[in-house]
Design a protein around this motif. Sequence first.
Motif, PDB file in Angstrom:
ATOM      1  N   SER A  37       0.875  -1.175   0.000  1.00 39.29           N
ATOM      2  CA  SER A  37       0.000   0.000   0.000  1.00 39.29           C
ATOM      3  C   SER A  37       0.907   1.218   0.000  1.00 39.29           C
ATOM      4  O   SER A  37       2.079   1.141   0.392  1.00 39.29           O
ATOM      5  N   LEU A  38       0.386   2.342  -0.451  1.00 43.76           N
ATOM      6  CA  LEU A  38       1.191   3.559  -0.462  1.00 43.76           C
ATOM      7  C   LEU A  38       1.628   3.947   0.937  1.00 43.76           C
ATOM      8  O   LEU A  38       2.748   4.421   1.146  1.00 43.76           O
ATOM      9  N   ALA A  42       5.481   4.121   1.990  1.00 44.58           N
ATOM     10  CA  ALA A  42       5.993   5.407   2.462  1.00 44.58           C
ATOM     11  C   ALA A  42       6.680   5.249   3.815  1.00 44.58           C
ATOM     12  O   ALA A  42       7.752   5.819   4.058  1.00 44.58           O
ATOM     13  N   ARG A  49       3.521  10.263   3.411  1.00 42.06           N
ATOM     14  CA  ARG A  49       2.578   9.666   2.463  1.00 42.06           C
ATOM     15  C   ARG A  49       2.287  10.599   1.302  1.00 42.06           C
ATOM     16  O   ARG A  49       2.100  10.170   0.164  1.00 42.06           O
ATOM     17  N   ALA A  52       4.855  10.131  -1.344  1.00 45.51           N
ATOM     18  CA  ALA A  52       4.617   8.893  -2.095  1.00 45.51           C
ATOM     19  C   ALA A  52       3.520   9.091  -3.129  1.00 45.51           C
ATOM     20  O   ALA A  52       3.634   8.639  -4.271  1.00 45.51           O
ATOM     21  N   TYR A  53       2.465   9.810  -2.750  1.00 43.98           N
ATOM     22  CA  TYR A  53       1.361  10.056  -3.679  1.00 43.98           C
ATOM     23  C   TYR A  53       1.770  10.994  -4.814  1.00 43.98           C
ATOM     24  O   TYR A  53       1.199  10.932  -5.910  1.00 43.98           O
ATOM     25  N   ARG A  59      -2.178   2.911  -5.829  1.00 46.46           N
ATOM     26  CA  ARG A  59      -1.480   1.676  -5.489  1.00 46.46           C
ATOM     27  C   ARG A  59      -1.160   0.875  -6.749  1.00 46.46           C
ATOM     28  O   ARG A  59      -0.079   0.289  -6.876  1.00 46.46           O
ATOM     29  N   LEU A  62       1.810   2.250  -8.489  1.00 42.74           N
ATOM     30  CA  LEU A  62       3.018   1.930  -7.732  1.00 42.74           C
ATOM     31  C   LEU A  62       3.462   0.497  -8.023  1.00 42.74           C
ATOM     32  O   LEU A  62       4.646   0.243  -8.270  1.00 42.74           O
TER      33      LEU A  62
END
Length: 221
Positions: A37-38, A42, A49, A52-53, A59, A62
Motif C-alpha cells: 500500500s502507499l 511510504a 505519504r 509517495a502520492y 497503489r 506503484l
Amino acid sequence: MMEARTRRRVRDPAATRETILEAASNLLAKDGLEGVSLSAVAHLAAVNRGTAYQHFETREKLIEATIEWVSDKLFRAVFGDPETVGQRRVEEVDTAALTDRLCGFAMENPEICRVWLQQVLASPDPSQDPFWREYSGSLQRFAETKLAMPGIDAEVLSVVNLAGVFFWPIFARAHAADDKERDVLGARFTHEILRLSMYGSMNASRFPEVAERLGKGIGQD
C-alpha cells in the motif's frame, strides 16, 4: 554580525522515487501484492505519504512501476545496458555466462523474481516487459540459427526456463543459506539447465515412439 543562514534540504525527486520503488519491491517480496500500500511503502521508505502520492497516484501505478523497476534490474544484471544490448549477435553470446548471471540474480532475489514472473505472465501482453521481451526474443533468434536444434518453441522454453530458475531458490531455501551455499545452489541449477540444453534427458534411441511423435509436429498425432 553575520546573518544566520538556514540550509534547506536539497530535494532529489529521482532519488526519492528510487527509494520508494526499492521499499515497494521489498514489501512485494515479503508480503506479496496484498502487503503493498502507499502508506506501508511510504513508512518503509521513510518519506511522508504525500510524497509517495506525488510520485505514484494510486497503489496500482506503484505496483506497475515496481514491476518495471525489477525488470530493469534483472535486465541489467543478465544482459547489461539496455542501450547497447541490441548490438549483440546471438551467435556471440556466452550462453553459460548468461545463465550464471540469471541464476545468480535469482539466488540473491528469489521472492521478488517470483512476484515479477507471476505478474508478467499474468499480464495481457508479456512482451511489454523489457526483460521478458529480450529473453524470449533472444531464444527465438537463437532458434532461427544453425546453432539450435529444429522445432524449438521459444515462448514455451522461456516460461520453462524462467519458472525453473526463479522457483528453484525458493525450493532450495536460498534465503536461509549463506553466500557460499547460495553459490553452490546456483551452480547446481546452472549445470542442469546447461546439461538439458546441450543433451536433453532422454536417450532417443530408447524412445522411438516419442521420436516419431516429435517428428510429426504439434497436432499431427
